[in-house]
Design a protein around this motif. Sequence first.
Motif, PDB file in Angstrom:
ATOM      1  N   UNK A   1      34.225  33.333  43.736  1.00  0.00           N
ATOM      2  CA  UNK A   1      32.899  33.682  43.209  1.00  0.00           C
ATOM      3  C   UNK A   1      32.660  35.186  43.239  1.00  0.00           C
ATOM      4  N   UNK A   2      33.230  35.871  44.221  1.00  0.00           N
ATOM      5  CA  UNK A   2      33.106  37.337  44.283  1.00  0.00           C
ATOM      6  C   UNK A   2      33.736  37.989  43.062  1.00  0.00           C
ATOM      7  N   UNK A   3      34.669  37.304  42.440  1.00  0.00           N
ATOM      8  CA  UNK A   3      35.309  37.815  41.233  1.00  0.00           C
ATOM      9  C   UNK A   3      34.356  38.015  40.077  1.00  0.00           C
ATOM     10  N   UNK A   4      33.140  37.494  40.177  1.00  0.00           N
ATOM     11  CA  UNK A   4      32.127  37.766  39.153  1.00  0.00           C
ATOM     12  C   UNK A   4      31.852  39.263  39.062  1.00  0.00           C
ATOM     13  N   UNK A   5      32.211  40.007  40.113  1.00  0.00           N
ATOM     14  CA  UNK A   5      32.027  41.454  40.096  1.00  0.00           C
ATOM     15  C   UNK A   5      32.994  42.145  39.142  1.00  0.00           C
ATOM     16  N   UNK A   6      33.834  41.392  38.468  1.00  0.00           N
ATOM     17  CA  UNK A   6      34.707  41.992  37.461  1.00  0.00           C
ATOM     18  C   UNK A   6      33.907  42.477  36.258  1.00  0.00           C
TER      19      UNK A   6
ATOM     20  N   UNK B   1      38.342  47.772  33.830  1.00  0.00           N
ATOM     21  CA  UNK B   1      38.055  46.945  32.644  1.00  0.00           C
ATOM     22  C   UNK B   1      36.623  46.400  32.757  1.00  0.00           C
ATOM     23  N   UNK B   2      35.621  47.270  32.689  1.00  0.00           N
ATOM     24  CA  UNK B   2      34.251  46.865  32.997  1.00  0.00           C
ATOM     25  C   UNK B   2      33.630  45.839  32.053  1.00  0.00           C
ATOM     26  N   UNK B   3      34.170  45.713  30.880  1.00  0.00           N
ATOM     27  CA  UNK B   3      33.579  44.777  29.910  1.00  0.00           C
ATOM     28  C   UNK B   3      34.416  43.513  29.716  1.00  0.00           C
ATOM     29  N   UNK B   4      35.464  43.367  30.531  1.00  0.00           N
ATOM     30  CA  UNK B   4      36.343  42.205  30.424  1.00  0.00           C
ATOM     31  C   UNK B   4      36.262  41.373  31.691  1.00  0.00           C
ATOM     32  N   UNK B   5      36.101  40.076  31.517  1.00  0.00           N
ATOM     33  CA  UNK B   5      36.178  39.167  32.655  1.00  0.00           C
ATOM     34  C   UNK B   5      37.651  38.865  32.850  1.00  0.00           C
ATOM     35  N   UNK B   6      38.230  39.511  33.840  1.00  0.00           N
ATOM     36  CA  UNK B   6      39.662  39.377  34.112  1.00  0.00           C
ATOM     37  C   UNK B   6      39.898  39.519  35.616  1.00  0.00           C
ATOM     38  N   UNK B   7      41.124  39.642  36.019  1.00  0.00           N
ATOM     39  CA  UNK B   7      41.419  39.753  37.447  1.00  0.00           C
ATOM     40  C   UNK B   7      41.610  41.195  37.909  1.00  0.00           C
TER      41      UNK B   7
ATOM     42  N   UNK C   1      42.541  37.316  47.651  1.00  0.00           N
ATOM     43  CA  UNK C   1      42.490  38.523  46.811  1.00  0.00           C
ATOM     44  C   UNK C   1      43.875  38.759  46.216  1.00  0.00           C
ATOM     45  N   UNK C   2      44.899  38.662  47.048  1.00  0.00           N
ATOM     46  CA  UNK C   2      46.269  38.886  46.581  1.00  0.00           C
ATOM     47  C   UNK C   2      46.684  37.843  45.542  1.00  0.00           C
ATOM     48  N   UNK C   3      46.329  36.583  45.779  1.00  0.00           N
ATOM     49  CA  UNK C   3      46.648  35.513  44.827  1.00  0.00           C
ATOM     50  C   UNK C   3      45.991  35.787  43.474  1.00  0.00           C
ATOM     51  N   UNK C   4      44.699  36.097  43.487  1.00  0.00           N
ATOM     52  CA  UNK C   4      43.976  36.304  42.221  1.00  0.00           C
ATOM     53  C   UNK C   4      44.390  37.602  41.539  1.00  0.00           C
ATOM     54  N   UNK C   5      44.855  38.588  42.307  1.00  0.00           N
ATOM     55  CA  UNK C   5      45.339  39.835  41.708  1.00  0.00           C
ATOM     56  C   UNK C   5      46.623  39.603  40.916  1.00  0.00           C
ATOM     57  N   UNK C   6      47.469  38.705  41.415  1.00  0.00           N
ATOM     58  CA  UNK C   6      48.747  38.484  40.725  1.00  0.00           C
ATOM     59  C   UNK C   6      48.698  37.333  39.723  1.00  0.00           C
ATOM     60  N   UNK C   7      47.670  36.476  39.792  1.00  0.00           N
ATOM     61  CA  UNK C   7      47.644  35.284  38.946  1.00  0.00           C
ATOM     62  C   UNK C   7      46.235  35.063  38.373  1.00  0.00           C
ATOM     63  N   UNK C   8      46.010  35.599  37.187  1.00  0.00           N
ATOM     64  CA  UNK C   8      44.694  35.494  36.560  1.00  0.00           C
ATOM     65  C   UNK C   8      44.298  34.042  36.293  1.00  0.00           C
ATOM     66  N   UNK C   9      45.263  33.198  35.944  1.00  0.00           N
ATOM     67  CA  UNK C   9      44.957  31.790  35.694  1.00  0.00           C
ATOM     68  C   UNK C   9      44.439  31.113  36.967  1.00  0.00           C
ATOM     69  N   UNK C  10      45.065  31.424  38.106  1.00  0.00           N
ATOM     70  CA  UNK C  10      44.602  30.858  39.378  1.00  0.00           C
ATOM     71  C   UNK C  10      43.165  31.297  39.651  1.00  0.00           C
ATOM     72  N   UNK C  11      42.855  32.557  39.373  1.00  0.00           N
ATOM     73  CA  UNK C  11      41.479  33.043  39.534  1.00  0.00           C
ATOM     74  C   UNK C  11      40.533  32.301  38.597  1.00  0.00           C
TER      75      UNK C  11
END
Length: 192
Positions: free
Chosen positions: A55-60, A115-121, A150-160
């Motif tokens: 959920x913290x990833x919403x800060x992307x 990437x402030x305008x992209x929802x990504x990892x 954090x490490x998992x989601x940094x390397x695997x956008x699909x997992x995030x």
Amino acid sequence: MTGGPFYAVKLGRRDGLVSTASSVEGNLPRPTMSMNQIISIFTSRGFSIQEMVALSGAHTIGLSHCKEFSSDIYNYSRTSPIDPSFNRRYAEGLRSACADYHKNPTLSVFNDVMTPRNFDNAYYKNLPSGLGVLKSDRALVMDPRTKPFVELYARDQKAFFDAFGRAMEKLSLYGVKTGRSGEIRRRCDSFN
């Protein structure tokens, strides 16, 4: 529109009829809270640490007001004006962008500088380099309970994306009112 994941949002949720700023304190994480406090807020509501990190990833996407992190980039300590968990060049850029925040409290910066305008990892990729705006963001990569996610989601956008979608669906069901409590609003920004 920003490239993020799809997740189902159930319709017909009943909203409450009372909304006060005073009820927020202690119920939503603040960027200055310790990781123990933030984890406690989420786990007390039935969310796992992994769901919290997702959920913290919403800060992307989105912005943070300079006043929320000014104590980390101005006069942090007697020995350093800047919190050492920041990337130094990034912190200096934030100091420049936020220089007039006292005069203009609406000054904000993007949460994700890359990437402030992209929802990504990219948000997760930025954290190990000290590129998290909020102290709570930077703490995610320093705490052994949250760092593996954090490490998992940094390397695997699909997992995030998968974890974020599931956590958002769960969040949308949290505290749902039933029976005669609340109302299903015709407009989300006003009572019927």
